[in-house]
Design an enzyme around this catalytic site. Sequence first.
Site, PDB file in Angstrom:
ATOM      1  N   ASP A 481       0.864  -1.176   0.000  1.00  0.00           N
ATOM      2  CA  ASP A 481       0.000   0.000   0.000  1.00  0.00           C
ATOM      3  C   ASP A 481       0.909   1.237   0.000  1.00  0.00           C
ATOM      4  O   ASP A 481       2.118   1.125   0.182  1.00  0.00           O
ATOM      5  CB  ASP A 481      -0.867  -0.039   1.265  1.00  0.00           C
ATOM      6  CG  ASP A 481      -2.061   0.885   1.185  1.00  0.00           C
ATOM      7  OD1 ASP A 481      -2.258   1.528   0.140  1.00  0.00           O
ATOM      8  OD2 ASP A 481      -2.811   0.957   2.176  1.00  0.00           O
ATOM      9  N   GLU A 484       2.679   5.062  -3.923  1.00  0.00           N
ATOM     10  CA  GLU A 484       2.635   6.072  -5.012  1.00  0.00           C
ATOM     11  C   GLU A 484       3.940   6.844  -5.143  1.00  0.00           C
ATOM     12  O   GLU A 484       4.255   7.236  -6.268  1.00  0.00           O
ATOM     13  CB  GLU A 484       1.471   7.037  -4.766  1.00  0.00           C
ATOM     14  CG  GLU A 484       0.106   6.373  -4.874  1.00  0.00           C
ATOM     15  CD  GLU A 484      -0.234   5.465  -3.697  1.00  0.00           C
ATOM     16  OE1 GLU A 484       0.313   5.707  -2.603  1.00  0.00           O
ATOM     17  OE2 GLU A 484      -0.993   4.509  -3.865  1.00  0.00           O
ATOM     18  N   ASP A 557      -8.828   3.757  -1.991  1.00  0.00           N
ATOM     19  CA  ASP A 557      -9.741   4.121  -0.903  1.00  0.00           C
ATOM     20  C   ASP A 557     -11.031   4.738  -1.438  1.00  0.00           C
ATOM     21  O   ASP A 557     -11.233   5.948  -1.375  1.00  0.00           O
ATOM     22  CB  ASP A 557      -9.041   5.100   0.046  1.00  0.00           C
ATOM     23  CG  ASP A 557      -7.819   4.465   0.684  1.00  0.00           C
ATOM     24  OD1 ASP A 557      -7.656   3.237   0.555  1.00  0.00           O
ATOM     25  OD2 ASP A 557      -7.036   5.188   1.314  1.00  0.00           O
TER      26      ASP A 557
END
Lengths: 890, 595
Positions: A481, A484, A557
């Site tokens: 997770d 980015e 999300d």
Amino acid sequence: WKKDEFRNCNQTPFCKRARTRAPHSLDAPLSLDAASLAVSPDGSLTAALSHPSRPRPLLLRLSALPPHALRLQIDEDYSSNTPPHRRFHVPDVLLPDVEARTLHLSEPKTAGGVSTFALSSDVDVVVKHDPFELTVRRAGSGDPVLSFNSHGLFDFEPLQESKPEGETWEEHFRSHTDTRPRGPQSITFDVSFYGADFVYGLPEHGSTSLALRPSRGPGVEESEPYRLFNLDVFEYLHESPFGLYGSIPFMIAHGDGASSGFFWLNAAEMQIDVLAPGWDGSTSTENGQIDTLWMAEAGVVDAFFFVGSEPKDVIKQYISVTGTPSMPQQFAVAYHQCRWNYRDEEDVAGVDSGFDEHDIPYDVLWLDIEHTDGKRYFTWDRSAFPNPEEMQRKIADKGRKMVTIVDPHIKRDSSFHLHEEATAKGYYVKDATGKDFDGWCWPGASSYPDMLNPEIREWWADKFSYENYKGSTPTLYIWNDMNEPSVFNGPEVTMPRDAIHYGDVEHRELHNAYGYYFHMATADGLLKRGEGKDRPFVLSRAFFAGSQRYGAVWTGDNSADWDHLKSSIPMVLTLGLTGMTFSGADIGGFFGNPEPDLLVRWYQVGAFYPFFRGHAHHDTRRREPWLFGERRTALMREAIHMRYSLLPYYYTLFREASVTGVPVLRPLWLEFPDDKETYNNGEAFMVGPGLLAQGIYEDGQKSVSVYLPGKELWYNLRNGSPYKGSVLHKLEVSEDSIPSFQRAGTIVPRKDRFRRSSTQMLNDPYTLVIALNSSSAAEGELYVDDGKSYDYQQGAFIHRRFVFADNKLTSMNIAPKNLGNKKFSTECVIERIIILGLSSGSKTAIVEPGNQEVEIELGPISLRSGLSSVAPTVRKPNVRVVDDWTIRIA
Amino acid sequence: AVLDLALLGCLGADEAYFRGGVIRCRDGSGKFTRDKLNDDFCDCPDGTDEPGTSACPEGKFYCQNAGHSPITIFSSRVNDGICDCCDGSDEYDSNVTCKNTCWEAGKAAREKLKKKVATYKSGAIIRNQEVQKAKVAFAKDEAELTKLKGEEKILQGLVDKLKEQKRLIEKAEEEERIRKEQEEKRMKEAAEKQATEEKKTSDASQEVDSQETHANVQEDESKVDAHHDGHATGHENQTPESESSVEQHDPERQDDISTKAGPGDESPAKETSAAPTKEQESTPADAEGLSREELGRLVASRWTGEKVDEVSKDDKNEHESEHDMPEPSEETHEDESDVPEPAEDSYSGYHSEVEDDRHKYDDEDFSHESEDEYADDHDEHVGSYKSDDDQKGDDHSDLTASGQASWLDKIQQTVQNVLQAFNFFKTPVNLSEASRVRKEYDDASSKLSKIQSRISTLTDKLKHDFGKEKEFYYFYDQCFESKEGKYVYKVCPFKKASQVEGHSTTSLGRWDKFEESYRVMQFSNGDRCWNGPDRSLKVRLRCGLSNELNGVEEPSRCEYVAVLSTPALCVEEKLKELEQKLEGMSLNQRGHDEL
């Protein structure tokens, strides 16, 4: 969503500059130096691009990749007048054999400032010299397919030796300063697609539209280009061109009778405009031409033109350069249960047994960040998880797996060995001043391993060994997770663009690929851990072109509302079109509490996602599927059971994807490319070639319009009722399921026994559902292997084609011979064959070999109680799936 | 034993059902021939034909488990490679061999069950005693209530009479005053101009008054500010300890602080005051003012819903006041101290009405004549204590005391005398008589209000559902505590539940109701969670020899669960059921022995 925290095009100088430029208005348009045009020894075509006002010429390279792909590369010429830096070429994304597969181009024919050469027997390329312009066209008709710079917007800002007097290269956004020590270096060009009604692709954006809506031009109100910039966006909008977690700069165009694609390998921030007809002031509404404008902050031109012409061909051409999706393990295709957070071992045991008590299967239980010791990944909060191995073993005893989260931010804590090691080895990304970059994420002050460096990826991969990752077992898999990367106190919640990576690469140049390299390193880690025998499962949030080779992604999300449910299908379909077929959205929506009816619908839609996982934010109420009353429990159980019964079909589709790249979940037009009605349908989708489902996206919806394409019939999956093709059906909405159909002419393999997890279904018998078309024929496939190892690469699998014709069902082997000497076998038999559309009142069937007679009786299409017997069913033919056989309807 | 494949997995008593040649599906959906019984193909969607295989999705498999208890399992468990029945009968055709563990497991299960039965037995005795006592006490409460209502009526009558008397006296006095005034007026008429000047003087003095009031208010505000500074310091140090130490510096003010600082008390105010703050935050100017670390915390707090200086999600149960602040920052915290302190308002909203009653009683000047009956009773309960409001039980004891009849008689007598003695028609009014009437009126109405408040307390109490046999009667005046980590959980049945950390108290809910036929106590509408529901607590009751609260958990954000052991749940029927089960298991065991 905090709009102000993200840059729009006007706040992004390179975007603003490029976007406000009129066609053919460039000060220094590049032209091709005809004298320099030559076929080089490697078979590619090279030439210089220049303009008198530029400091140096640029180098152009054109090469051909079978089948039907043209590669265009433009970079600085480093051989003479050396530019101050090397521009960044994204490594390790293209397949290593791409160069080797390059064709030898024929000498171009040059006349009147135009050079022409053949890409293949039916496609040629026309290069206009001044200004440089390129058109790919069909050789016979001369019809253009794709063109580059036909609107004269191609600009390539040359690297400058030093900052001009009185100019600043710094950029400011909110409280952040980007020092931009290397100055402007952006690239812009226009690409036109011909014969196209719509363009698709460019994930990832929240959208309820499958096709990319025009972003600029007449009739476009909110004028913002599609942004590709990997960002961790809090409470993202379901409808927005702003960038989300991943970026794939690949666009597919499709129209009546033609498809093509364009891929720009560049990991810098990219902004792309889809231009509405008339955007350039031209009044001629040329039918079937879509112009697009591509802008990137840095990098080079390394672009691929895919000629098609069928849409699946375009995907295959893209896959041929970026790689096929990895073949997942069987368990990964089943249902995953996640929550931020399952608190402790007792909680885990409780949820696990909750599924058993309610006879709901699941395969994987997930642990989010709280399972760690203070967000130090590879560690356990020992007060909540004192015996992680024991916990995993208990779960594994039921054939289930677990997943833990491992994020890229490493806690800057001198007592944390990982941090100490990374610091000592100099493995962190550096800030603009050369110190280890120090950002803020879950653990507080954090640093980020420089995943661009292969040595560091190797080091990272080793961290997943059982020895290094204490408390891990062979049934533990990984979730990446925040890659980015998410940096809470960074500009736009990510890393500053002037941070420095391996090889003196600026973060701005590789930003969109950081998560890709991290995902890659993690997947390699699991591969190493399993000594190359256990297929890794790694879910990643960030992605880039090529991520399909390393695992699954999800849409991040999302929120518990109907709009997010609706946008999940176009988002997943778009990912599939761009290679990332193994994807899904969080069931129920991550933020917020879904109304129970929404949750049920989400399970009914989500059960079709290639990646099927329930997940929730820690502020939300518990939402395990049995918490909303008996009726809703039954509905969610039914949705999950439906997925489990279709696992053989899904696994077969994943096999297809892993060979061809054609996605598991498909837009209707991928199967019906000539049916215009399907082109912008983002509410319905195909599962492989055989099934169509339509989501229900509104609360209390009573009826729904479902367009069923093609000329053949469609059979309702639950009750076998036939529906005509090429008709928009208005259907009553049932709470039992979303409308779903099997296409006449297909055969779908199922397993109808419901176990605790897919592991226990291994030896269960199959059901074949045959839907006959208007010529009383049908066909389908079944792929089976051991579900976990790579033995299939050496031939250890079963691949059958089932063909029904002339009242006879035949099973034939379609596995290619000589793949290797490994074999896979199974005792599994086919216990039931349901034949939809069989007209005869046959009572028996003859199985060959053996000349054995078996009964045909009316049976239900699904075994759930309360459904009537509607279809002729061959009872217990019990033929083995590994064998050749025929079953003749007597 | 011979394995009859055809009858595999079916309940012994059902064997007869499968005797015929053609057998009906139980759901009536069809029928099948006996050769299709357990032939591993599902003919009845309800699973009638496949009691022993996994062929039907809705089927059930019966395992005998000789030596232990028979069970029925989902047919999906049959031959799936996992041993579900202790006799291993569910894996008759799979790649695993299941050991028969019924003997050992049965033995262990029986031991466990025996212990449970023993607990139920002793618990049932305690329960019966409690129930008897509760019934008596409940009846006593009812009787008291009836009596009080009677007394209230009488007393109300007296008060009404006295009031009327008082009114008449006052009327007479008023008339007299007016008469006198008019006389004076006439006398003063000559000096009217002078009177105007006097008026000016009086205005000036009023001004002085209002200034004084203002000064008082300011003083109150500065008190609040001082407290807030202390609070903020605590946050800067980032340790909850420092916060509590600030409070401990001034022990005299502790009560004041704990009520004001209690996050439960503050939360509604914070929510309102924080709303505009949130808006501000989204403006670039605001974010730019933050240090890089603050910015990191701020952004993280969006996902976690936590206070910025506790960005890590480790603390599952951190200081609740921090949850309640949407995306706060040091700045917003400072801002809050400018907001008028609403703690006083929320104070009354937070504390139960019972405590407000207590304050009324505290002011009373009753003579404490007798009786600590309640207190004695309470001492018997282990692991619990009287709820805060018990003190008032003493305060109103004079109302229920045996001597009460005499005070009522006395008061009646006195009033009678006063009324008779008073002469309305005498002018001017006899001052001493008037003041006696007033005093008697004040006394009587004060008594009346005490009785009324006692009536309302009793009515409040008695309106509750104390269970079928009033077995939860004594829960009314008790609270139960459990310490979990740094928190103490307090559960006061029929009233409220809270989570206490140091001096800060968070409401987990007010009493809602019993659920699941008195097996669960539900507390709802506790303090609000940021980004979550109002806090709530479910207390699951189970049989135990004493009242003990434990196992408090928060499985879902701000939805708490706990377990309370209590003899009240040790019911006879359940005991009988368990005894029968034990007997059954023992029989099964003997059957096993014989084999």
